[in-house]
Scaffold this active site. Structure first.
Site, PDB file in Angstrom:
ATOM      1  N   HIS A 363     -25.157  31.356  -7.936  1.00 18.50           N
ATOM      2  CA  HIS A 363     -25.005  32.581  -9.225  1.00 18.50           C
ATOM      3  C   HIS A 363     -26.335  32.916  -9.738  1.00 18.50           C
ATOM      4  O   HIS A 363     -26.584  34.089  -9.934  1.00 18.50           O
ATOM      5  CB  HIS A 363     -23.931  32.041 -10.146  1.00 18.50           C
ATOM      6  CG  HIS A 363     -22.684  32.112  -9.665  1.00 18.50           C
ATOM      7  ND1 HIS A 363     -21.705  31.323  -9.584  1.00 18.50           N
ATOM      8  CD2 HIS A 363     -22.179  33.335  -9.267  1.00 18.50           C
ATOM      9  CE1 HIS A 363     -20.541  31.661  -8.998  1.00 18.50           C
ATOM     10  NE2 HIS A 363     -20.756  33.003  -8.915  1.00 18.50           N
ATOM     11  N   ARG A 638     -24.915  27.729   3.324  1.00 17.05           N
ATOM     12  CA  ARG A 638     -25.726  28.642   2.904  1.00 17.05           C
ATOM     13  C   ARG A 638     -26.469  28.213   1.684  1.00 17.05           C
ATOM     14  O   ARG A 638     -27.107  28.817   1.185  1.00 17.05           O
ATOM     15  CB  ARG A 638     -24.924  29.952   2.805  1.00 17.05           C
ATOM     16  CG  ARG A 638     -23.949  29.907   1.522  1.00 17.05           C
ATOM     17  CD  ARG A 638     -22.922  30.958   1.669  1.00 17.05           C
ATOM     18  NE  ARG A 638     -23.272  31.883   0.745  1.00 17.05           N
ATOM     19  CZ  ARG A 638     -22.541  32.984   0.281  1.00 17.05           C
ATOM     20  NH1 ARG A 638     -21.314  33.509   1.023  1.00 17.05           N
ATOM     21  NH2 ARG A 638     -22.660  33.659  -0.920  1.00 17.05           N
ATOM     22  N   CYS A 675     -22.186  44.424   3.328  1.00 16.52           N
ATOM     23  CA  CYS A 675     -22.481  43.963   1.876  1.00 16.52           C
ATOM     24  C   CYS A 675     -23.218  42.489   1.693  1.00 16.52           C
ATOM     25  O   CYS A 675     -23.355  42.197   0.531  1.00 16.52           O
ATOM     26  CB  CYS A 675     -21.147  43.925   1.297  1.00 16.52           C
ATOM     27  SG  CYS A 675     -19.713  42.776   1.885  1.00 16.52           S
TER      28      CYS A 675
HETATM   29  C1  PEP Z   1     -21.017  37.615   2.164  1.00 17.69           C
HETATM   30  O1  PEP Z   1     -20.399  36.553   2.449  1.00 17.69           O
HETATM   31  O2  PEP Z   1     -21.730  38.087   3.090  1.00 17.69           O
HETATM   32  C2  PEP Z   1     -20.684  38.323   0.851  1.00 17.69           C
HETATM   33  C3  PEP Z   1     -21.197  39.632   0.767  1.00 17.69           C
HETATM   34  O3  PEP Z   1     -19.822  37.718  -0.057  1.00 17.69           O
HETATM   35  P1  PEP Z   1     -20.082  36.459  -0.985  1.00 17.69           P
HETATM   36  O4  PEP Z   1     -21.659  36.222  -1.002  1.00 17.69           O
HETATM   37  O5  PEP Z   1     -19.654  36.641  -2.154  1.00 17.69           O
HETATM   38  O6  PEP Z   1     -19.664  35.553  -0.161  1.00 17.69           O
HETATM   39 MG    MG Z   2     -18.553  35.951   1.704  1.00 17.43          MG
END
Ligand code: PEP
Ligand code: MG
Length: 755
Positions: A363, A638, A675
Site C-alpha cells: 500500500h 509479489r 491494469c
Molecule cells: C493485478 O493483480 O495486476 C491488479 C491490478 O490488482 P491488485 O494489484 O490490486 O492485486
Molecule cells: Mg490482483
C-alpha cells in the site's frame, strides 16, 4: 543448542552496532563450543582481502592487522569454496598460512564457515582448538546457522559505515547502496527521519544529543513521573490485588530508585546519545543480563525491565516529539512505514520513503506513486534506528538507497534531479495531446484509483476514465465493514467525477496481503487462499451490500462497470450475475431503478488463460491484472523481497500469456484492458501496444509518461519488438532490448533517473 541459537539471535538483533554483534557471537560461540579460539574475518571490499575483525583467543593486537587475499590461507579457501572446512590438523594443510602476530601456531583443529549474504561471501567465522579433532556435525551446523544470522547485520554495516577502520565499499560507489525494490519512481536527496512508536523500544534511533544536560533533565523528569505514577497505582490498588501483584510495582520502583538503570542512562546521555537512544541501549543491556540467567523467575524479569523502559520512553516522547524539528527534506525510513506515519510529515517536507519490508505492490508504495514520491521498499538489511538524521539518497527507479552518500554520488543525483525537473516539464507538454501513436493508432489511457480517495484526481483529468478502482481502502481503514450508505457515497464521488467516462469499480479484493483487522483470516498460504471473489461469494451479506452501494451510486450517471478479482472458475461469474440481479430487484422493490452494469473479469489467475474463450463468452469485458498474473505464473510472491529478483512482468512466459489473451479478446470482439504494473511501465507499455492492446490502466503518476511512449513509438515497431520479446530466454534480455528502444526514441528518462 536451539536455546543458545535463539538467545544469540535475540542479542545480535538488539546489539547497538556491528562491533557489539561480533562480540556477542564470538563470546557465545567460544563458550558454547568450548573452543580456544573464535574469530571473525570480514571482506574488505576495496582491497579484496579478508581482515581479522575480532577474536577471542588470538592476540588482540592482530585485529585489523592480519589480512589475507581471497586466494590465501584457509580463510580464503572457505570463502572460495563457499562451504565449511573442518580440519583435524590445520597446519598440515597446503593452504595453511601462519601469521606470527596471531600466535595461532598452537592450534591444530580448524573449522571455518563462510558468512554469505545473497550469494556474496562477506566473511568467515572460524573456531580453533589446541586439541587435534574433527568438529562434530552438530557443531558445524551450529556455526553455519550463526554465520547465516550474522550475514544480515554485516551487510547492513557495510553500507551504513558501521565497520570502523575497514574500507568498505565506499570506493565502489554503486556497491555502497543498500539494494531494495523500486517502489515508486523518482529520486530524492534528504535527511533520514525514523518514525517510532512508544510501544517499540527497539526501533528508537540513536541521535546526537544537542544539549546533553537538557536531555538528562528531561530523562530525570520522566523517571520521576513514572515513579510517582507507580507509587500512586500501587496505593490505589493495594486493597484489590494480591500481595504478589503488588510486589511487582515494588520491583519496578526498586529498579527506578536503585542507581544503576538511571545512572547508566545518564552517563550514556552525557557521552553523546540523546535520552531515548541512551535509554534503549541501557534497557537492552539489562534485558540481556536477565535473559541470560538460568533461573526462570529471574529471566522473566527481562520483560519487566522492557516494560519499565517503555513507560519512561512514553513520558519522554510526549515532550521530545513535540519539540522535534523535521528536516526540510525529510526521507521517512522505517522497518514498516504506515500510511499514518506518512500523513504525519507535512507533504512539502516529505521527499522520499524507504522501508525494510514490503514491495512495489504494498500500500505504501502504491500511495507513494499516487503522491509522486520516490520510494524504495523491501531492503532486508535496513536497520532504521542507526540512520536517523543522516544524509541519504533514494533512487526509486533502481531501488537503491545511499546512506552518507559520497560527494560524487550526491552530485550525480543532484544533476539527475535537475534533469528530471526538465523532463517533467516535457511530460506536462503532452497533457492535453491525444494518446495516438505516430502511425495513427489511438490508445485509451485509464487511471487506477482507490487507495486514497481524491488524491491527485485532478491529475487524472485528462484520462479516459477509471480502469481500476480498488475498493479495499475504506474497508482497511475502518474498524468494521463500511455500510451501504457510506460505500455508496464514496463510489458516487468517483463515478460523478469521471462521468460520462467509464469507471470500473472492482469488488472487494481482501485476503492475500490485505487483511482486515476486524475480520482476521489465519492461513498458511494467503495468496492461494480465501481472497477476492472467493471470500465475497462466501459472504453474500458483505457482497450484496457492496453491489447495492455500487448500483445506487450509478443512478442517473450510467458509467459504472463492475470488475471481479481473483476469478478462477467460470461458475463464479454466473454466481455474481445472480447476486447482481437480486440486488437490482431488491433496490427496485425499494423504488430505486438501476441500470445493469457491464461485468468484467480480472485475468490474473493462470487457470483463466486456458479457458479464455469461455471467459470471453461469459464476461462483458476483461481486465488483465499483470501483478497477480506474474506472481501466479512465475510462482513468485509479489511481496517477498527475497525472491524479488525473480519477479518480472516482462518474463517471456508472462508476455506469451498476455499475447494469447489479447488474441482471444480480439477473436471474440471483447474489450481488454491491462491494469497491473505492466501498463504503467514504459517498457511494458511498448509491448502491450505491440500486442494490440488498446486500453491501459495505471497509477495516475504514470499517465503522462505512458502517453509520451504511445506518441513516440510507432505500433508497427512495437509489434516487431513484442514478437521478438516472446521468443527471448529471459526477462533481462527483454528489458535490455527495450532499454535500447527507449533510448533510441529519447525516452530513457522514463525508466532511469535523469533526462
Ligand atoms: C493485478 O493483480 O495486476 C491488479 C491490478 O490488482 P491488485 O494489484 O490490486 O492485486
Ligand atoms: Mg490482483
Amino acid at each position: 543448542m536451539l536455546d543458545i541459537l535463539h538467545r544469540v539471535s535475540r542479542e545480535v538483533n538488539a546489539a547497538p552496532g556491528l562491533r557489539e554483534a561480533l562480540q556477542i557471537i564470538i563470546n557465545r560461540v567460544a563458550d558454547a563450543m568450548a573452543v580456544d579460539v573464535c574469530s571473525v574475518y570480514l571482506l574488505d571490499a576495496a582491497q579484496g582481502d579478508f581482515v581479522l575483525r575480532d577474536t577471542r583467543g588470538l592476540n588482540a593486537d592482530a585485529v585489523g592487522r592480519v589480512r589475507m587475499a581471497a586466494t590465501e590461507g584457509l580463510v580464503g579457501l572457505v570463502a572460495e569454496r563457499e562451504e565449511p572446512i573442518n580440519l583435524k590438523n590445520a597446519p598440515s594443510h597446503s593452504r595453511f598460512r601462519y601469521f606470527p602476530e596471531t600466535g595461532e601456531e598452537r592450534y591444530s583443529s580448524f573449522l571455518g564457515v563462510p558468512i554469505i549474504h545473497y550469494r556474496t561471501v562477506l566473511g568467515v567465522l572460524v573456531v580453533q582448538q589446541t586439541e587435534q579433532r574433527r568438529f562434530e556435525e552438530n557443531e558445524v551446523a551450529f556455526l553455519v546457522t550463526l554465520a547465516a544470522q550474522l550475514a544480515g547485520a554485516i551487510a547492513h554495516a557495510r553500507v551504513s559505515g558501521g565497520i570502523d577502520g575497514i574500507e568498505t565499499d565506499r570506493a565502489v560507489e554503486d556497491g555502497r547502496a543498500l539494494r531494495g525494490l523500486a517502489g515508486a519512481p523518482g529520486v530524492a536527496i534528504g535527511t533520514a527521519v525514523v518514525p517510532y512508536t512508544q510501544a517499540d523500544l527497539n526501533a528508537i534511533p540513536d541521535r546526537a544529543a544537542v544539549d546533553p544536560e537538557a536531555e538528562v533533565a528531561a530523562f530525570e523528569a520522566a523517571v520521576e513521573q513514572v515513579s510517582a505514577e507507580l507509587r500512586e497505582l500501587s496505593e490505589q490498588i493495594a486493597s484489590s490485588v494480591t500481595t504478589d501483584e503488588r510486589m511487582l510495582f515494588d520491583v519496578y520502583l526498586h529498579m527506578l530508585e536503585g542507581d544503576t538503570l538511571v545512572q547508566e542512562t545518564v552517563e550514556r546521555i552525557r557521552s553523546g546519545n540523546w535520552a531515548p537512544g541512551a535509554l534503549r541501549q541501557i534497557i537492552a543491556e539489562h534485558v540481556r543480563v536477565f535473559e541470560d540467567m538460568d533461573d526462570p523467575y529471574l529471566s522473566e524479569r527481562a520483560s519487566d525491565i522492557r516494560d519499565l523502559g517503555r513507560r519512561i520512553l512514553s513520558r519522554l516522547r510526549d515532550e521530545g516529539e513535540r519539540a522535534r524539528d523535521l528536516p526540510e527534506q525529510a526521507v521517512l525510513v522505517g522497518q514498516e512505514v504506515s500510511a499514518s506515519q506518512l500523513a504525519e510529515v507535512p507533504s512539502e517536507k516529505l521527499q522520499g520513503i524507504v522501508a525494510a519490508t514490503g514491495s512495489r505492490n504494498s500500500h505504501v508504495a502504491i500511495l507513494a506513486r499516487a503522491l509522486g514520491i520516490p520510494a524504495v521498499m523491501g531492503i532486508d538489511d535496513l536497520r532504521p534506528r542507526d540512520l536517523d538524521g543522516r544524509p541519504v539518497v533514494v533512487d526509486g527507479y533502481s531501488g537503491r538507497f545511499y546512506v552518507d552518500p559520497s560527494p560524487t554520488v550526491e552530485q550525480e543525483y543532484q544533476r539527475l534531479i535537475t534533469d528530471e525537473a526538465e523532463f517533467a516539464e516535457g511530460l506536462e507538454a503532452v497533457r492535453d495531446e491525444p494518446a495516438v501513436s505516430p502511425d495513427g493508432r489511438s490508445v485509451a489511457l485509464y487511471a487506477n484509483t482507490g487507495l486514497i480517495t481524491d488524491i491527485n484526481l485532478s491529475l487524472a483529468a485528462g484520462c479516459d476514465g477509471i480502469g481500476l478502482h480498488r475498493t479495499e481502502f475504506p474497508f482497511l481503514i475502518r474498524d468494521r465493514f463500511p455500510g451501504e450508505e457510506e460505500q455508496a457515497e464514496l463510489y458516487r464521488r468517483v463515478l460523478e467525477q469521471f462521468a460520462p467516462h467509464p469507471v470500473t469499480l472492482r469488488t472487494l479484493d481482501v485476503g492475500g496481503d490485505k487483511s482486515l483487522a476486524y475480520f482476521p483470516i489465519e492461513e498458511e498460504n494467503p495468496f492461494l487462499g480465501w481472497r477476492g471473489i472467493r471470500l465475497t461469494l462466501d459472504h453474500p451479506e458483505i457482497f450484496l451490500t457492496q453491489l447495492r452501494a455500487m448500483l445506487r451510486a450509478d443512478v442517473g450517471l450510467g458509467n459504472l462497470q463492475i470488475l471481479l478479482p481473483m476469478v478462477s472458475r467460470l461458475g463464479e461469474i454466473a454466481d455474481v450475475r445472480r447476486l447482481l440481479l437480486r440486488a437490482r430487484q431488491e433496490l427496485a422493490e425499494e423504488g430505486v431503478e438501476t441500470r445493469s452494469p457491464s461485468l468484467g473479469v480480472m485475468i490474473e489467475v493462470p487457470a483463466t488463460l486456458y479457458q479464455i474463450d469461455r471467459y470471453c463468452d461469459q464476461a462483458d469485458f476483461l481486465s488483465l491484472g499483470s501483478n497477480d498474473l506474474t506472481q501466479y505464473l512465475l510462482a513468485v510472491d509479489r511481496n517477498n523481497s527475497r525472491v524479488a529478483s525473480l519477479y518480472d512482468e516482462l518474463h517471456p512466459a508472462v508476455l506469451a500469456a498476455v499475447r494469447d489473451v489479447t488474441r482471444a479478446a480480439r477473436r471474440h470482439g471483447k474489450r481488454l484492458t491491462v491494469c497491473g504494473g505492466m501498463a504503467g511501465d514504459p517498457a511494458g507499455a511498448i509491448l502491450l501496444m505491440g500486442f494490440g492492446i488498446d486500453g491501459f490502466s495505471m497509477s495516475v503518476s504514470s499517465l503522462m509518461r505512458i502517453k509520451w511512449v504511445v506518441r513516440r513509438v510507432p505500433v508497427t515497431r512495437a509489434a516487431e519488438l513484442a514478437n521478438r520479446a516472446v521468443e527471448m530466454d529471459s526477462p533481462e534480455e527483454v528489458r535490455r532490448m527495450l532499454r535500447h528502444t527507449l533510448e533510441e526514441y529519447e525516452l530513457g528518462g522514463l525508466i532511469r533517473a535523469g533526462k
